[in-house]
Design an enzyme around this catalytic site. Structure first.
Site, short mmCIF file in Angstrom:
data_model
loop_
_atom_site.label_atom_id
_atom_site.label_comp_id
_atom_site.label_asym_id
_atom_site.label_seq_id
_atom_site.Cartn_x
_atom_site.Cartn_y
_atom_site.Cartn_z
N TYR A 46 -2.24 10.55 3.09
CA TYR A 46 -3.32 11.13 2.29
C TYR A 46 -3.20 12.63 2.06
CZ TYR A 46 -5.06 6.50 3.07
OH TYR A 46 -5.14 5.13 3.09
N ASP A 101 0.86 -1.18 0.00
CA ASP A 101 0.00 0.00 0.00
C ASP A 101 0.91 1.24 0.00
OD1 ASP A 101 -2.87 0.99 0.33
OD2 ASP A 101 -1.98 1.87 2.13
N HIS A 143 -6.62 -6.38 -2.14
CA HIS A 143 -5.63 -5.38 -1.74
C HIS A 143 -4.79 -5.87 -0.55
CE1 HIS A 143 -3.84 -1.45 -1.79
NE2 HIS A 143 -4.21 -1.17 -0.56
#
Length: 314
Positions: free
Chosen positions: A231, A102, A291
């Site tokens: 983010y 990730d 994922h």
């Protein structure tokens, strides 16, 4: 699991929580994503150590049992590059293999690009090379405004969304939602947590004990740093104009990973365009992989990782 040793090691002025097993001459450092933590690598740590490597996983700064920096709002993914190299220095490791999942893949790739003399090879799961900066946000322009990254980048929004639930519920909701093949996108009258179906069971490969462990670690750290890095710092320039990752590299992608539906990602991988930046890249697909492919199919992923490591170690 009981053989994994835990310690706190000072890196760049912060005490990082480090989990370690094995005593081989070659070190493998695992880099987690979100909502993951060192524990996400539990299967890989043991398998890699049993294959003769020194296996190390740590909580990034601001995550889990690691200390927070004084001013999280100023942090970027490039701080994690320095942290990886700083950890190698603190552990007296001159060169290591990196394994990133990730967002953990991004500082891993950047470390390999900027410090190739410290990286034997790199393995990433779920994410090809992405250079942080304004261009990396173009993906958002081609997805609805309810796209989860867009929502989480908005100051205060995720905090309010997550704050309606206890930490355990937030982790459960994200793990369940993000193990699907669809990109999490909320409608105008929804938040990301509203996408979770309360009747949905945990993924079969994710136990209640796993959930308790994740929750206990995020209860310590909260989500403040995680929302900033990655983010809210994706668009930060790092001064790299034409990066190249020249060390041997392996990308493991689950065919059911929702990331493949991000605009341009699947074409970038399947067309081989990603090899313009990572020329020595091998790509392997796992047909039913999500994922969280390393937790979903640990034996398969362990085999791929160890075979790749062994090829470089000859």
């Amino acid at each position: 699991m009981e053989k994994i040793k835990h310690s706190h090691i000072e890196v760049k002025g912060l005490k990082l929580h480090v989990a370690e097993i094995g005593s081989g001459p070659k070190a493998v450092v695992f880099l987690h994503g979100f909502p993951e933590i060192w524990y996400t690598w539990r299967h890989q740590l043991i398998a890699v150590a049993n294959s003769g490597y020194r296996a190390i996983a740590f909580d990034f700064r601001g995550y889990g049992l690691s200390e927070h920096p004084a001013d999280p709002q100023k942090e970027t993914l490039y701080d994690l590059v320095d942290e990886i190299i700083g950890l190698l220095d603190a552990l007296s490791i001159s060169k290591a293999f990196l394994v990133g999942k990730d967002f953990g893949a991004i500082p891993g790739y950047l470390a390999a690009a900027v410090h190739p003399e410290r990286v034997d090879a790199i393995i990433t799961l779920g994410i090809p090379f992405i250079l942080p900066g304004p261009d990396s946000l173009q993906i958002h322009q081609h997805l609805p405004k309810g796209f989860y990254i867009t929502r989480w980048r908005e100051p205060g929004r995720a905090e309010a969304d997550f704050g309606r639930f206890d930490v355990k519920s937030v982790i459960r909701n994200i793990y369940t939602l993000f193990s699907g093949s669809e990109v999490p996108v909320a409608a105008d009258d929804q938040e990301i947590m509203d996408l979770y179906d309360p009747s949905a069971p945990l993924p079969p490969w994710f136990s209640e004990e796993d959930l308790e462990t994740y929750a206990s670690l995020y209860e310590k750290s909260g989500f403040k740093y995680a929302l900033q890095v990655p983010y809210r710092s994706f668009d930060t320039e790092g001064g790299l104009s034409d990066p190249k990752v020249t060390v041997p590299a392996l990308l493991i992608m689950g065919e059911k990973d929702y990331v493949l539906k991000f605009p341009g990602i699947e074409d970038n991988i399947r067309s081989g365009a990603v090899k313009n930046i990572v020329p020595n890249l091998e790509i392997i697909y796992i047909p039913e992989g999500s994922h969280f492919v390393h937790e979903q199919f640990p034996e398969k992923v362990n085999q791929l990782i160890i075979e790749f490591l062994d090829k470089q170690s000859i």
